[in-house]
Design a protein around this motif. Sequence first.
Motif, mmCIF file in Angstrom:
data_model
loop_
_atom_site.group_PDB
_atom_site.id
_atom_site.type_symbol
_atom_site.label_atom_id
_atom_site.label_comp_id
_atom_site.label_asym_id
_atom_site.label_seq_id
_atom_site.Cartn_x
_atom_site.Cartn_y
_atom_site.Cartn_z
ATOM 1 N N ALA A 37 100.453 -39.457 -37.565
ATOM 2 C CA ALA A 37 99.973 -38.460 -38.525
ATOM 3 C C ALA A 37 98.886 -37.647 -37.844
ATOM 4 O O ALA A 37 98.049 -38.212 -37.138
ATOM 5 N N LEU A 38 98.894 -36.358 -38.045
ATOM 6 C CA LEU A 38 97.855 -35.534 -37.432
ATOM 7 C C LEU A 38 96.536 -35.699 -38.176
ATOM 8 O O LEU A 38 95.485 -35.523 -37.619
ATOM 9 N N ARG A 39 96.616 -36.042 -39.454
ATOM 10 C CA ARG A 39 95.391 -36.199 -40.236
ATOM 11 C C ARG A 39 95.487 -37.469 -41.079
ATOM 12 O O ARG A 39 96.565 -37.976 -41.348
ATOM 13 N N SER A 40 94.356 -37.945 -41.495
ATOM 14 C CA SER A 40 94.301 -39.098 -42.393
ATOM 15 C C SER A 40 94.184 -38.583 -43.819
ATOM 16 O O SER A 40 93.719 -37.464 -44.026
ATOM 17 N N PRO A 41 94.521 -39.309 -44.865
ATOM 18 C CA PRO A 41 94.973 -40.681 -44.795
ATOM 19 C C PRO A 41 96.462 -40.825 -44.506
ATOM 20 O O PRO A 41 96.889 -41.855 -43.998
ATOM 21 N N GLU A 42 97.283 -39.797 -44.796
ATOM 22 C CA GLU A 42 98.705 -39.917 -44.504
ATOM 23 C C GLU A 42 99.384 -38.561 -44.534
ATOM 24 O O GLU A 42 98.857 -37.600 -45.096
ATOM 25 N N VAL A 43 100.555 -38.527 -43.900
ATOM 26 C CA VAL A 43 101.433 -37.357 -43.955
ATOM 27 C C VAL A 43 102.784 -37.857 -44.450
ATOM 28 O O VAL A 43 103.348 -38.799 -43.891
ATOM 29 N N ARG A 44 103.300 -37.230 -45.498
ATOM 30 C CA ARG A 44 104.609 -37.585 -46.045
ATOM 31 C C ARG A 44 105.673 -36.735 -45.365
ATOM 32 O O ARG A 44 105.517 -35.528 -45.201
ATOM 33 N N CYS A 45 106.768 -37.401 -44.991
ATOM 34 C CA CYS A 45 107.891 -36.729 -44.342
ATOM 35 C C CYS A 45 109.190 -37.083 -45.048
ATOM 36 O O CYS A 45 109.320 -38.158 -45.630
ATOM 37 N N LEU A 46 110.145 -36.189 -44.981
ATOM 38 C CA LEU A 46 111.516 -36.462 -45.366
ATOM 39 C C LEU A 46 112.221 -36.943 -44.114
ATOM 40 O O LEU A 46 112.024 -36.361 -43.042
#
Length: 183
Positions: free
Chosen positions: A136-145
Amino acid sequence: MTGTSAARTIPVQPLTEDAFAPFGWMLGRPFPKDPDPSAYTHPATDFWSQHLFRTGAQDGTEILWVNYRNSEPGVTHLEKHLFTEQAIVPLTGSVIQLMATSHADGSPDMAGAAAFLIAPGQGICMRPGAWHATRALRSPEVRCLMLTRASTTRDLVAHLAAGQPARESAIVEIPRCELVATS
């Protein structure tokens, strides 16, 4: 002199079709200048093909929501999926994707490893057997399909959660490498 050697650094580069070609296909390419029969443009909507996804089996394509939380630049493990392509499309932020091809024995070839910044509006589709790790480029998370093969997901869950042998994927330890953002 004893101790460990410094971690190899891998610069994070912009995602381009040519740079990603050894590992798979870039998604998010613009409307083609010479569209094929599946492309359509109109003032109300446009759609065009990016890639014909292949699972390598009749088990079918699975659409997953994936939350990536690891934003550490150090990478010590890679995974690959043996039979299916796998697509990742960031939805809520950017991810960094470390990629490597394989040596003849199937182990990761880190000499040609590359890291890509994948922003929302872009995506990738990895070839079967492409080694990878996602951050992930940033916290806390990145959502992906994610698009993958349903049996590969079940196999990976059984391996990660219950320690069963993985049959459709492989996860290996690699010498630590650091993903370094370039400006």
